[in-house]
Design a protein around this motif. Structure first.
Motif, PDB file in Angstrom:
ATOM      1  N   LYS A  95      32.868  31.705  36.943  1.00 18.80           N
ATOM      2  CA  LYS A  95      32.833  30.793  38.091  1.00 18.80           C
ATOM      3  C   LYS A  95      34.075  29.922  38.123  1.00 18.80           C
ATOM      4  O   LYS A  95      34.809  29.805  37.124  1.00 18.80           O
ATOM      5  N   CYS A  96      34.294  29.282  39.263  1.00 17.07           N
ATOM      6  CA  CYS A  96      35.338  28.274  39.417  1.00 17.07           C
ATOM      7  C   CYS A  96      34.871  27.280  40.459  1.00 17.07           C
ATOM      8  O   CYS A  96      34.418  27.670  41.538  1.00 17.07           O
ATOM      9  N   ARG A  97      34.974  25.989  40.137  1.00 15.60           N
ATOM     10  CA  ARG A  97      34.585  24.931  41.060  1.00 15.60           C
ATOM     11  C   ARG A  97      35.760  23.979  41.224  1.00 15.60           C
ATOM     12  O   ARG A  97      36.381  23.568  40.245  1.00 15.60           O
ATOM     13  N   LYS A  98      36.058  23.615  42.483  1.00 17.50           N
ATOM     14  CA  LYS A  98      37.124  22.654  42.763  1.00 17.50           C
ATOM     15  C   LYS A  98      36.749  21.795  43.960  1.00 17.50           C
ATOM     16  O   LYS A  98      35.868  22.160  44.745  1.00 17.50           O
ATOM     17  N   VAL A 146      40.755  29.905  44.286  1.00 14.35           N
ATOM     18  CA  VAL A 146      39.498  29.638  43.589  1.00 14.35           C
ATOM     19  C   VAL A 146      38.772  30.953  43.284  1.00 14.35           C
ATOM     20  O   VAL A 146      38.225  31.136  42.183  1.00 14.35           O
ATOM     21  N   GLU A 168      40.564  32.577  40.365  1.00 13.16           N
ATOM     22  CA  GLU A 168      40.249  31.921  39.089  1.00 13.16           C
ATOM     23  C   GLU A 168      38.846  32.276  38.618  1.00 13.16           C
ATOM     24  O   GLU A 168      38.613  32.425  37.399  1.00 13.16           O
ATOM     25  N   ALA A 169      37.905  32.411  39.539  1.00  8.91           N
ATOM     26  CA  ALA A 169      36.550  32.814  39.156  1.00  8.91           C
ATOM     27  C   ALA A 169      36.552  34.231  38.596  1.00  8.91           C
ATOM     28  O   ALA A 169      35.867  34.528  37.604  1.00  8.91           O
ATOM     29  N   ASP A 179      37.927  34.096  35.148  1.00 10.61           N
ATOM     30  CA  ASP A 179      36.907  33.573  34.232  1.00 10.61           C
ATOM     31  C   ASP A 179      35.891  34.647  33.863  1.00 10.61           C
ATOM     32  O   ASP A 179      35.355  34.657  32.749  1.00 10.61           O
TER      33      ASP A 179
END
Length: 330
Positions: A34-37, A55, A58-59, A62
């Motif tokens: 996951k990716c959170r921004k 994003v 990046e997820a 990950d």
């Protein structure tokens, strides 16, 4: 990474007003990464789509995957959405207008993209994986800064011919009530959203009727969050408890209308305000709705708290992408 279908992944994206979350799932919807921004989107659509794409990338990183592994992307966006065209019309809290989200993301990734309203995504997530799993018809209501609504009927998201629907926050419950952000009076959102409750709670603090809330958060509406309201009720602020009860009662009035229209077997309530006082709010909504429906509908529905929390939107978007794109993906 193998190109076989069982190795490919689904990505769900929840584009909120203040945050965006991308989550990667395998074919069994096990979370892989996951990716959170923070959202931080401006009127620069290309720049905004590039930020969303970063994003997503990046997820994938990950999760140990690459864009080539994508079976499809589902993205839930705030505001009215044309699901057929992948078009977001005029989302609140985003400086966008008529953005072709599907086309823009399909330029950036080698897979099909499904675009839906963010609340619809959350309700679909609860239907497919959460508190309303397997329901014939589920209506979701999510009080927050506004009040979002969605409906899944026999496995399909209820939508109009051109745009998403179920704007339950703008159902009128008080004809001479306060002015809503939409410009009309007495909408459910104007009397029962967390923001509306917080504004009235600030007045209670100012009048000396909520000493516990004054101690916790003062009279600044920005500081009166759901957790502060819950703590004030637990601390004995009767005036705040009455505000919460009245908000839940108004939601119950709207739920009764939804029952007469759609006969849902499950009503899902979510958002921070509900999560902070689930028993009180669910009980009030259920009782208020039940006493207002025709006799034939008594006992035909249940009111439950959303079970997926912050994951609902991303998981629902990924699940919807899998349902709608699986025959064409790859």
């Amino acid at each position: 990474m193998s190109d076989s279908n069982d190795q490919r992944v689904w990505l769900g994206f929840d584009l909120g007003g203040t945050k965006m979350l991308a989550q990667v799932y395998d074919q069994s919807f096990k979370l892989l990464g996951k990716c959170r921004k923070k959202t931080k989107l401006t009127s620069d659509v290309d720049g905004g789509m590039d930020r969303i794409a970063s994003v997503i990338t990046e997820a994938l990183t990950d999760a140990g995957r690459t864009p080539a592994d994508l079976a499809g992307i589902g993205i839930g966006c705030p505001g009215p959405v044309d699901m057929q065209r992948g078009l977001v019309y005029d989302p609140p809290n985003l400086a966008w207008k008529d953005v072709h989200v599907r086309k823009e993301l399909e330029k950036r990734f080698p897979c099909k993209v499904s675009v839906l309203n963010d609340v619809d995504a959350g309700v679909y997530g609860e239907y497919r994986f959460g508190a309303a799993k397997g329901a014939h018809c589920v209506v979701g209501i999510f009080p927050g800064t506004g009040i979002g609504g969605g409906c899944v009927y026999r496995g399909q998201i209820l939508a109009g011919a051109r745009t998403s629907c179920m704007e339950i926050g703008h159902v009128q419950v008080a004809p001479r009530g306060p002015l809503c952000g939409c410009g009309r009076r007495g909408c459910l959102e104007a009397v029962a959203s967390r923001l509306a409750v917080a504004a009235n709670a600030a007045k209670c603090v100012f009048r000396g009727e909520a000493p516990k809330l004054k101690e916790i958060a003062g009279s600044d509406v920005a500081n009166i969050r759901s957790s502060a309201l819950a703590a004030a009720v637990a601390g004995g602020d009767v005036a705040i408890e009455k505000l919460i009860f009245e908000a839940a009662r108004n939601i119950g009035i709207s739920v009764a209308s939804m029952i007469h229209l759609l006969s849902p077997d499950v009503i899902v309530l979510g958002g921070g305000l509900v999560e902070s006082m689930p028993d009180m709010i669910c009980k009030t909504v259920a009782e208020e709705a039940d006493k207002r429906v025709m006799n034939a509908y008594h006992g035909s529905f249940k009111v439950v708290v959303a079970g997926l929390g912050d994951d609902a939107g991303a998981l629902g978007a990924a699940g919807w992408a899998e349902q709608t794109l699986s025959q064409t993906a790859g």
